[in-house]
Scaffold this motif. Structure first.
Motif, PDB file in Angstrom:
ATOM      1  N   ASN A  11     -19.335-115.615 -21.006  1.00  0.00           N
ATOM      2  CA  ASN A  11     -20.446-116.412 -21.527  1.00  0.00           C
ATOM      3  C   ASN A  11     -21.297-115.628 -22.506  1.00  0.00           C
ATOM      4  O   ASN A  11     -21.934-116.203 -23.388  1.00  0.00           O
ATOM      5  N   GLU A  12     -21.351-114.307 -22.320  1.00  0.00           N
ATOM      6  CA  GLU A  12     -22.157-113.470 -23.203  1.00  0.00           C
ATOM      7  C   GLU A  12     -21.260-112.673 -24.143  1.00  0.00           C
ATOM      8  O   GLU A  12     -20.194-112.206 -23.759  1.00  0.00           O
ATOM      9  N   GLN A  24     -25.632-115.277 -25.834  1.00  0.00           N
ATOM     10  CA  GLN A  24     -24.788-116.342 -25.297  1.00  0.00           C
ATOM     11  C   GLN A  24     -23.889-116.899 -26.408  1.00  0.00           C
ATOM     12  O   GLN A  24     -24.213-116.828 -27.600  1.00  0.00           O
TER      13      GLN A  24
END
Length: 323
Positions: A11-12, A24
């Motif tokens: 996600n990051e 993000q």
């Protein structure tokens, strides 16, 4: 033919500064709500993730407009044809890291507000660093450039976005061979300078680098040197490239040793560090900091230096930053 399975991605994004708003993965639904003109450029990539075609200059431009409006409140941002359209996450990282350096001289507290004054050497037509630095920390900026068209474009961005008025002053560098001379005025003081120097040593080298980037983005050999992030000659290359430009910057900074707390510059090529450190030693810099940065597979660093002694640094902080 086998279909490409969806690739699991974190996600990051790896390597970005903890305060970077772009850690993000891009939320294209949110960005399109903020900036509907982005919608036609968003499509599913080979892994069935929403993305844009980063080899398409128009798509990159629209993504930047969406990011600047969504995260930084910039309603109007345009560039003259062919000028550098900078990747926002990487530019934001420079600002956040250099802010930490400034804060480390102030007992770990980042000084905020317009009393902190930053000089952006080579502000460009996009004035991206002042936009981010002012939004995130309220700092005031002076942006310099040798290109009248770039200064004119930056002026229009300031005039079209009320939050930048009074926060960013633009100055044309009248002598192409000077960096600080003609810009830093008598009795003027800056808390820091920032710079993203011309990377290449020639137009041919710049075009070759662009072809490599586009070939990697498209997974095939590209032979036409179209710059997906744009860039005119003065933005991309100068005689001697990054190495010679930074050596000159260091030499000239010595003449303004008491006018600025921290001088800094991005160094893209690690092979240039040795000559940069040699130049800083010759200039008798009191303190030198190297700040590593990573954005995906791209590794770079910021080198910062000061000529102020520890006592002069304390006096600077107490005079300029302490309320």
């Amino acid at each position: 033919m086998k279909s490409q399975q969806k690739k699991e991605r974190p996600n990051e994004k790896p390597g970005l500064h903890p305060r970077n708003r772009h850690r993000q993965r891009y939320n294209f639904d949110e960005l399109i709500r903020t900036f509907p003109a982005l919608r036609p450029f968003v499509r599913l990539n080979e892994y069935q993730d929403e993305s844009i075609d980063f080899s398409n200059p128009a798509a990159v431009m629209m993504l930047n407009k969406a990011l600047l409006k969504h995260y930084y409140g910039i309603d109007h941002w345009d560039l003259p044809s062919g000028y550098l359209c900078p990747p926002v996450p990487g530019r934001a990282d420079y600002i956040h890291h250099i802010v930490d350096l400034v804060g480390s001289c102030n007992s770990g507290t980042v000084p905020v507000g317009p009393k902190v004054k930053c000089l952006d050497v080579g502000v460009g037509a996009n004035c991206i660093y002042p936009i981010i630095g002012n939004k995130e920390y309220g700092w005031s900026f002076v942006g310099s450039d040798i290109d009248p068209a770039a200064i004119q474009s930056a002026h229009k961005i300031v005039e079209d976005n009320f939050q930048l008025k009074g926060a960013l002053e633009l100055r044309l560098q009248p002598h192409a061979n000077d960096i600080f001379r003609g810009i830093i005025q008598k009795d003027e003081h800056f808390d820091l300078t920032i710079c993203n120097p011309p990377f290449h040593a020639s137009l041919q080298e710049a075009q070759s680098g662009s072809l490599r980037k586009l070939s990697n983005l498209n997974n095939k050999r590209i032979t036409k040197p179209t710059l997906n992030f744009g860039g005119v000659n003065t933005e991309l290359w100068c005689e001697g490239g990054e190495e010679k430009f930074v050596q000159k910057m260091i030499s000239e900074s010595k003449q303004f040793s008491s006018s600025c707390f921290w001088f800094s510059t991005l160094i893209s090529k690690s092979s240039n560090l040795k000559s940069v450190y040699t130049a800083l030693k010759q200039a008798k810099a009191v303190d030198v900091k190297t700040i590593p940065m990573a954005h995906g597979n791209k590794i770079s660093r910021v080198v910062a230096w000061t000529f102020l002694t520890p006592e002069q640094q304390r006096r600077w902080v107490n005079t300029r930053w302490t309320v």
